[in-house]
Design a protein around this motif. Structure first.
Motif, PDB file in Angstrom:
ATOM      1  N   CYS A 132     -14.272  15.829 -23.484  1.00 34.72           N
ATOM      2  CA  CYS A 132     -15.130  15.553 -22.335  1.00 34.72           C
ATOM      3  C   CYS A 132     -15.024  14.079 -21.938  1.00 34.72           C
ATOM      4  CB  CYS A 132     -16.575  15.901 -22.686  1.00 34.72           C
ATOM      5  SG  CYS A 132     -17.744  15.353 -21.448  1.00 34.72           S
TER       6      CYS A 132
ATOM      7  N   CYS B 134     -22.775  17.914 -22.945  1.00 36.84           N
ATOM      8  CA  CYS B 134     -23.635  16.993 -22.201  1.00 36.84           C
ATOM      9  C   CYS B 134     -24.037  17.562 -20.844  1.00 36.84           C
ATOM     10  CB  CYS B 134     -22.959  15.634 -22.046  1.00 36.84           C
ATOM     11  SG  CYS B 134     -21.474  15.667 -21.034  1.00 36.84           S
TER      12      CYS B 134
ATOM     13  N   HIS C 195     -17.077  12.374 -20.391  1.00 38.51           N
ATOM     14  CA  HIS C 195     -18.398  11.741 -20.423  1.00 38.51           C
ATOM     15  C   HIS C 195     -18.870  11.454 -21.843  1.00 38.51           C
ATOM     16  CE1 HIS C 195     -18.561  12.664 -16.195  1.00 38.51           C
ATOM     17  NE2 HIS C 195     -18.308  13.925 -16.473  1.00 38.51           N
ATOM     18  N   CYS C 196     -18.839  12.467 -22.701  1.00 38.26           N
ATOM     19  CA  CYS C 196     -19.334  12.238 -24.057  1.00 38.26           C
ATOM     20  C   CYS C 196     -18.216  12.028 -25.076  1.00 38.26           C
ATOM     21  CB  CYS C 196     -20.301  13.347 -24.478  1.00 38.26           C
ATOM     22  SG  CYS C 196     -19.659  15.014 -24.376  1.00 38.26           S
TER      23      CYS C 196
ATOM     24  N   CYS D  94     -19.353  20.341 -19.052  1.00 42.52           N
ATOM     25  CA  CYS D  94     -19.229  20.184 -20.492  1.00 42.52           C
ATOM     26  C   CYS D  94     -20.397  20.923 -21.133  1.00 42.52           C
ATOM     27  CB  CYS D  94     -19.274  18.694 -20.823  1.00 42.52           C
ATOM     28  SG  CYS D  94     -19.512  18.343 -22.565  1.00 42.52           S
TER      29      CYS D  94
HETATM   30 ZN   LIG Z   1     -19.693  16.008 -22.384  1.00 40.47          ZN
END
Ligand SMILES: [Zn+2]
Length: 101
Positions: A72, A97, A74-75, A94
Motif C-alpha cells: 500500500c 488503512c 499509504h501505509c 487498501c
Molecule cells: Zn494502506
C-alpha cells in the motif's frame, strides 16, 4: 485482475521472494504480471552468423499475480485490495488503512 501497472508489489512466492518492485506490465489473459527486475533469467544467445559473437542476455519472465502482494502506498505494508463504489466508480482501496489506491 486487481493489480495495475506501476503498483509496488512484494514477491511472496518463488525465487525472488521478498523482493519489492514495480509492475511493468499486466498480462490479464494469463493472470500474470511483469515486475521490474524480478524473475530474471540469463539466456545464452549463440552466434548465428560467422563473425558474430555470442552473448548472454537477461530476460524478465512474467510471474503469476498470485505470487505477488501489493504494498500500500499509504501505509507501506503488504496488503490486500478491496473495492468500493464511489460516485459510480469502482475504486481500489487498501484493506488495512481504507485509503484509495
Ligand atoms: Zn494502506
Amino acid at each position: 485482475m486487481k493489480l495495475k501497472k506501476g503498483d509496488l508489489v512484494k514477491v511472496i512466492l518463488g525465487k525472488d521472494k521478498g523482493k519489492q518492485a514495480k509492475i511493468e506490465k499486466i498480462l490479464p489473459k494469463n493472470g500474470k504480471v511483469l515486475v521490474t527486475g524480478v524473475n530474471q533469467y540469463k539466456r545464452h544467445l549463440k552466434a548465428r552468423a560467422q563473425g558474430q559473437s555470442s552473448e548472454i542476455v537477461t530476460i524478465t519472465k512474467p510471474l503469476s499475480s498470485q505470487n505477488v502482494a501489493l504494498i500500500c502506498p499509504h501505509c507501506k505494508v503488504q496488503t490486500r485490495i478491496g473495492f468500493k463504489i464511489e460516485k459510480n466508480d469502482k475504486i481500489r482501496v487498501c484493506r488495512k488503512c481504507d485509503k484509495k489506491i
